[in-house]
Design a protein around this motif. Structure first.
Motif, PDB file in Angstrom:
ATOM      1  N   UNK A 209       0.825  -1.209   0.000  1.00 24.76           N
ATOM      2  CA  UNK A 209       0.000   0.000   0.000  1.00 24.76           C
ATOM      3  C   UNK A 209       0.860   1.259   0.000  1.00 24.76           C
ATOM      4  N   UNK A 210       1.988   1.222   0.657  1.00 29.59           N
ATOM      5  CA  UNK A 210       2.844   2.405   0.709  1.00 29.59           C
ATOM      6  C   UNK A 210       3.242   2.887  -0.672  1.00 29.59           C
ATOM      7  N   UNK A 211       3.554   1.982  -1.552  1.00 32.65           N
ATOM      8  CA  UNK A 211       3.923   2.347  -2.923  1.00 32.65           C
ATOM      9  C   UNK A 211       2.724   2.965  -3.648  1.00 32.65           C
ATOM     10  N   UNK A 212       1.540   2.383  -3.433  1.00 32.09           N
ATOM     11  CA  UNK A 212       0.340   2.912  -4.079  1.00 32.09           C
ATOM     12  C   UNK A 212       0.060   4.343  -3.626  1.00 32.09           C
ATOM     13  N   UNK A 227       1.933   6.210   9.357  1.00 32.70           N
ATOM     14  CA  UNK A 227       1.065   5.423  10.240  1.00 32.70           C
ATOM     15  C   UNK A 227      -0.140   4.915   9.461  1.00 32.70           C
ATOM     16  N   UNK A 228      -0.666   5.742   8.599  1.00 32.33           N
ATOM     17  CA  UNK A 228      -1.781   5.322   7.742  1.00 32.33           C
ATOM     18  C   UNK A 228      -1.370   4.123   6.887  1.00 32.33           C
ATOM     19  N   UNK A 229      -0.174   4.139   6.370  1.00 33.29           N
ATOM     20  CA  UNK A 229       0.319   3.033   5.547  1.00 33.29           C
ATOM     21  C   UNK A 229       0.394   1.748   6.370  1.00 33.29           C
ATOM     22  N   UNK A 230       0.975   1.856   7.575  1.00 38.66           N
ATOM     23  CA  UNK A 230       1.091   0.672   8.419  1.00 38.66           C
ATOM     24  C   UNK A 230      -0.262   0.088   8.774  1.00 38.66           C
ATOM     25  N   UNK A 231      -1.199   0.946   9.141  1.00 33.61           N
ATOM     26  CA  UNK A 231      -2.540   0.468   9.491  1.00 33.61           C
ATOM     27  C   UNK A 231      -3.214  -0.194   8.291  1.00 33.61           C
ATOM     28  N   UNK A 258       8.100   1.282   9.185  1.00 30.29           N
ATOM     29  CA  UNK A 258       8.867   1.867  10.290  1.00 30.29           C
ATOM     30  C   UNK A 258      10.227   2.356   9.800  1.00 30.29           C
ATOM     31  N   UNK A 259      10.875   1.562   8.955  1.00 29.67           N
ATOM     32  CA  UNK A 259      12.182   1.976   8.416  1.00 29.67           C
ATOM     33  C   UNK A 259      12.068   3.310   7.689  1.00 29.67           C
ATOM     34  N   UNK A 260      11.081   3.417   6.801  1.00 30.58           N
ATOM     35  CA  UNK A 260      10.947   4.644   6.018  1.00 30.58           C
ATOM     36  C   UNK A 260      10.532   5.826   6.892  1.00 30.58           C
ATOM     37  N   UNK A 261       9.714   5.569   7.910  1.00 28.13           N
ATOM     38  CA  UNK A 261       9.300   6.660   8.792  1.00 28.13           C
ATOM     39  C   UNK A 261      10.511   7.230   9.537  1.00 28.13           C
ATOM     40  N   UNK A 262      11.346   6.357  10.048  1.00 31.27           N
ATOM     41  CA  UNK A 262      12.554   6.819  10.736  1.00 31.27           C
ATOM     42  C   UNK A 262      13.519   7.476   9.763  1.00 31.27           C
ATOM     43  N   UNK A 263      13.608   6.911   8.573  1.00 30.96           N
ATOM     44  CA  UNK A 263      14.533   7.443   7.564  1.00 30.96           C
ATOM     45  C   UNK A 263      14.113   8.835   7.107  1.00 30.96           C
ATOM     46  N   UNK A 272       2.908   2.869  15.328  1.00 29.34           N
ATOM     47  CA  UNK A 272       3.645   2.278  14.210  1.00 29.34           C
ATOM     48  C   UNK A 272       4.746   1.348  14.733  1.00 29.34           C
ATOM     49  N   UNK A 273       5.402   1.745  15.808  1.00 30.26           N
ATOM     50  CA  UNK A 273       6.396   0.865  16.429  1.00 30.26           C
ATOM     51  C   UNK A 273       5.735  -0.457  16.825  1.00 30.26           C
ATOM     52  N   UNK A 274       4.532  -0.371  17.356  1.00 34.67           N
ATOM     53  CA  UNK A 274       3.794  -1.578  17.757  1.00 34.67           C
ATOM     54  C   UNK A 274       3.412  -2.414  16.537  1.00 34.67           C
ATOM     55  N   UNK A 275       2.933  -1.765  15.486  1.00 37.14           N
ATOM     56  CA  UNK A 275       2.571  -2.504  14.273  1.00 37.14           C
ATOM     57  C   UNK A 275       3.778  -3.233  13.685  1.00 37.14           C
ATOM     58  N   UNK A 276       4.953  -2.648  13.846  1.00 33.38           N
ATOM     59  CA  UNK A 276       6.170  -3.269  13.309  1.00 33.38           C
ATOM     60  C   UNK A 276       6.531  -4.559  14.036  1.00 33.38           C
ATOM     61  N   UNK A 277       5.895  -4.807  15.190  1.00 26.85           N
ATOM     62  CA  UNK A 277       6.125  -6.052  15.920  1.00 26.85           C
ATOM     63  C   UNK A 277       5.216  -7.175  15.439  1.00 26.85           C
ATOM     64  N   UNK A 278       4.387  -6.911  14.445  1.00 27.88           N
ATOM     65  CA  UNK A 278       3.462  -7.913  13.918  1.00 27.88           C
ATOM     66  C   UNK A 278       4.254  -9.134  13.442  1.00 27.88           C
ATOM     67  N   UNK A 279       3.801 -10.331  13.864  1.00 30.33           N
ATOM     68  CA  UNK A 279       4.529 -11.556  13.554  1.00 30.33           C
ATOM     69  C   UNK A 279       3.939 -12.249  12.322  1.00 30.33           C
TER      70      UNK A 279
END
Length: 342
Positions: A209-212, A227-231, A258-263, A272-279
């Motif tokens: 979705x981020x690319x879209x 955050x919208x992208x992650x959700x 998360x990488x791109x947000x920090x970058x 978003x940090x929490x979403x990045x823990x998704x397994x």
């Protein structure tokens, strides 16, 4: 028009909740002013944890009151002063199981029920026991005991959940779909691999979705967009899972976001940090072992290397097992297939 019964009850493991259960519940709804669903399993059954069963009942029957009882829940109720026995084990006699239901109705519901609905031979005895406990008649209505309407059982489904998936609502089957997650820096063939894997496995893939959104907004992303992208990526995965066959191929994960947000912004929202823990059940990192291809949107080969190194560090830090994919597209598909069959 008033219905035949005032208060009805359906009891089951719902492990998993299948279309036969749903047929029974819908038939009971048509005959009751109020219908309650009660579930427990002791011991619990693989893939059908209490949280899942509670969610299935809520999603499929949001209009009904439902309880999925666990020892922990019972302890909480006892702390509130409710008189409830221990959760009966599967091996205990029918009388123990039936007495638990009677005690539950009186302590938790606060009233008897008028009818119980089952598709089982034990239904008459169950209703008779409740009648004695309540001091008033409880009827038993048997629904499709021969399993003609929906010829399946929980036992059969647990033995072949993917082969019999057509007996499950998409929201239920989606919880049994294994997620294949692909990570990799820019120009590592991730999107091409996602498409190829989905085709090979005869299933669906969750596009990035981020690319879209990046393309839709002319190559500009604001901080809140990440955050919208992650959700949205997670919601997309959840929506697609029930339409899959055993696997869902995920072109990316919130870890990439998360990488791109920090970058881009040097920080990230806690959500978003929490979403990045998704397994994910199967995690693959696409190696940067072929020439960088500039498509007009990417940075450069140095950035690609740094991105892949970040993924490696983050996966190791989290203790998440992953497989590094190398070589051509065909070779990478073969490596994934070997992993899945191993």
């Amino acid at each position: 028009m008033s219905k035949r019964f005032a208060k009805g009850l359906v009891v089951g493991k719902f492990a998993p909740l299948h279309l036969g259960h749903e047929w029974l519940i819908r038939q009971a709804q048509e005959q009751c002013e109020q219908l309650v669903l009660l579930s427990w399993a002791c011991p619990e059954l693989p893939g059908c944890a209490p949280e899942r069963r509670a969610n299935w009942l809520q999603v499929r029957f949001p209009e009904l009151r439902s309880w999925v009882v666990t020892p922990e829940w019972l302890a909480q109720q006892r702390a509130r002063g409710l008189a409830l026995p221990d959760l009966p084990r599967e091996s205990e006699p029918d009388t123990v199981q039936r007495q638990f239901v009677a005690d539950f109705c009186l302590a938790v519901l606060g009233h008897p029920v008028d009818v119980v609905f089952t598709s089982e031979a034990y239904g008459d005895g169950f209703a008779a026991h409740l009648s004695r406990c309540f001091g008033r008649p409880v009827e038993h209505v048997e629904i499709d005991r021969a399993r003609i309407q929906v010829p399946v059982s929980g036992t059969r489904l647990r033995a072949d959940i993917h082969g019999l998936r057509h007996y499950l609502a998409p929201q239920v089957y989606g919880d049994f779909v294994e997620h294949i997650a692909l990570l990799g820096g820019e120009s590592t063939g991730k999107s091409s691999l996602a498409l190829a894997l989905a085709k090979t496995l005869g299933t669906r893939h969750a596009a990035e979705y981020g690319r879209e959104l990046w393309e839709e907004q002319g190559g500009v992303l604001a901080y809140d967009d990440l955050l919208r992208i992650g959700r949205t990526q997670v919601v997309r995965e959840q929506a697609l899972a029930g339409q899959c066959q055993r696997y869902l191929v995920c072109d990316t994960t919130p870890l990439t976001t998360l990488f791109y947000c920090r970058e881009l912004f040097g920080r990230a929202e806690a959500e978003l940090e929490h979403l990045a823990e998704r397994r994910y059940q199967h995690l693959f990192l696409c190696a940067d072992d072929f020439p960088f291809v500039q498509d007009g949107t990417r940075q450069d080969e140095t950035f690609r290397r740094r991105q892949n190194q970040w993924y490696e560090q983050e996966l190791d830090r989290r203790g998440w097992a992953f497989t590094c994919l190398t070589g051509s597209l065909a070779q990478r598909v073969e490596q994934v297939l070997r992993h899945l069959s191993g």
